[in-house]
Enzyme design. Sequence first.
Site, PDB file in Angstrom:
ATOM      1  N   CYS A  72      61.591  61.851  27.037  1.00 20.14           N
ATOM      2  CA  CYS A  72      61.171  63.025  27.812  1.00 20.14           C
ATOM      3  C   CYS A  72      62.299  63.564  28.694  1.00 20.14           C
ATOM      4  CB  CYS A  72      59.969  62.640  28.661  1.00 20.14           C
ATOM      5  SG  CYS A  72      59.502  63.885  29.849  1.00 20.14           S
ATOM      6  N   SER A  94      57.227  73.391  12.054  1.00 22.36           N
ATOM      7  CA  SER A  94      57.068  74.425  13.088  1.00 22.36           C
ATOM      8  C   SER A  94      56.062  74.018  14.138  1.00 22.36           C
ATOM      9  CB  SER A  94      56.635  75.730  12.438  1.00 22.36           C
ATOM     10  OG  SER A  94      55.280  75.597  12.026  1.00 22.36           O
ATOM     11  N   ALA A 122      62.164  68.626  12.001  1.00 29.00           N
ATOM     12  CA  ALA A 122      61.199  68.556  13.114  1.00 29.00           C
ATOM     13  C   ALA A 122      59.810  68.352  12.525  1.00 29.00           C
ATOM     14  CB  ALA A 122      61.279  69.831  13.942  1.00 29.00           C
ATOM     15  N   HIS A 153      44.982  88.658  43.006  1.00 27.36           N
ATOM     16  CA  HIS A 153      45.510  89.871  42.355  1.00 27.36           C
ATOM     17  C   HIS A 153      46.817  90.279  43.028  1.00 27.36           C
ATOM     18  CE1 HIS A 153      45.633  93.760  40.418  1.00 27.36           C
ATOM     19  NE2 HIS A 153      45.927  94.281  41.604  1.00 27.36           N
TER      20      HIS A 153
END
Length: 466
Positions: free
Chosen positions: A44, A184, A269, A445
Amino acid sequence: MAEKQSFDIIVIGGGPGGYVAAIRAAQLGMRVAVVEREHLGGVCLNWGCIPTKALLRAAELRHSLDEMKEFGITVSGEISIDFAQVVKRSRKVAGRLSAGVQHLLKKNRVTLFEAEAKIGGLTNGLRAVSLSTGDSITAQHVIIATGARARSLPGIVADGKSILTYREAMVPKTMPKSLLIIGSGAIGAEFASFYHDMGVEVTLIEAMDNILPVEDAEISAVVQKAFAKRGIRIVTGARLCSLTSDGNQVTASLEGGGTDLVAERAIMAVGITGNTENLGLEESAVTVDRGHIVTDQWAATGEAGIYAIGDVTGPPWLAHKASHEGIICVEKIAGLKQVHPLGAGAVPGCTYCRPQVASVGMTEAAARDAGHEIRVGRFPFVGNGKAIAMGDDQGLVKTIFDEKTGELLGAHMVGPEVTELIQGYAIARTLEATEAELMQTVFPHPTLSEAMHESVLDAFDRAIHF
Ligand SMILES: Cc1cc2nc3c(=O)[nH]c(=O)nc-3n(C[C@H](O)[C@H](O)[C@H](O)COP(=O)(O)OP(=O)(O)OC[C@H]3O[C@@H](n4cnc5c(N)ncnc54)[C@H](O)[C@@H]3O)c2cc1C
């Protein structure tokens, strides 16, 4: 040989599973040792989460230069990338965090052994662990947190020069002109995004029908479209027959024939496999199934006193899952009341490509397959004021609720900063929140998080801004 030291817990592996478990055990008053053979922080901090995010930050900055003009800022002169510096900074960030873990272990009085560990026999209730330094230590409890490494496909060898694993892909000496990325999932998608922003011609090859195949299909489709629009070539439903290198270029042949795909380099991967070898497990009742150690909900293995956490126990291969399993494991060992098993449905997953992806809980397809009658809410970022102000309004927030109970079953997001936003829904999942509580929650907001509120409202036909 040094004097035999004895501990309450020995943790093998100093990644996010191991070092977090060790610190929590020390907090609970236990005498703890960590044995680490390479770098504290594991994959990690050294080869995964952190260095990739440092690289992706460089890519993001590079990309933002293309958007300056719209914001009224002109950057004159040629833009150049000092790639060695990009990699150097990523390594520096990793090194800083790894050193931080060393400090944390020391602060918590955890004893660190820099060695490779192997589990030995049991004598008077104490388990021996032999170290590659020649020492042997003992403890009542041993936690295996040895992580995982890149997996390959049959017949394909990652030579580290032309055909790379994530390790070499993170520290390339030069930028290739072109790149094939096989797989992917999160790792493949992040590398595709990074390398493409760095000016590399990228082809992403995926065996399934969608990229990011574990994500909700609607979200994957948005990423696929965004990648294609950027110029990343995507080949889905493509199974690799062979991947070969002649030293100058790599050639991928796909099942069913067709034209071979060629590039200067390739990254494999296609997943990972647990580090279960050379741990002395053959002598024990620990079960290893398809490269991963089998555990119960408290991380216990088949052998009393031996536990396993993190990537070595199988998916999801995520750092926060490893850390949580570590905490649960040691709290259970310490006999703490009210320890809860890890709720798999409340573990968020994030992919830091552009656009970012984040999700927690069931996909729409999984919810239907599980027999739920569902309500689905969607809210696009084009309806969100903050996203428009930021100039990053692509993507959406999708929420899935159980029709009968109103429970939030899953949330899926693609777009700006969604990896920071998903935690809101992870809390909701953990608290088993329903639509009523989420609707009553006040969202500030202008924030991107308002899209999360609106998605919930939309599931019940109450969206305001779209
Ligand atoms: C490119 C990439 C990007 C990633 N990005 C993310 C992300 O963004 N977010 C996320 O959550 N996850 C991400 N991950 C996954 C994440 O890195 C892992 O899930 C996490 O590191 C697992 O932690 P762990 O403690 O189980 O194992 P590891 O981190 O693998 O640590 C295991 C440690 O054990 C040591 N060890 C092994 N065997 C022995 C032995 N016999 N004796 C002593 N020491 C031993 C190893 O040296 C290693 O340091 C990424 C992974 C990769 C490869």
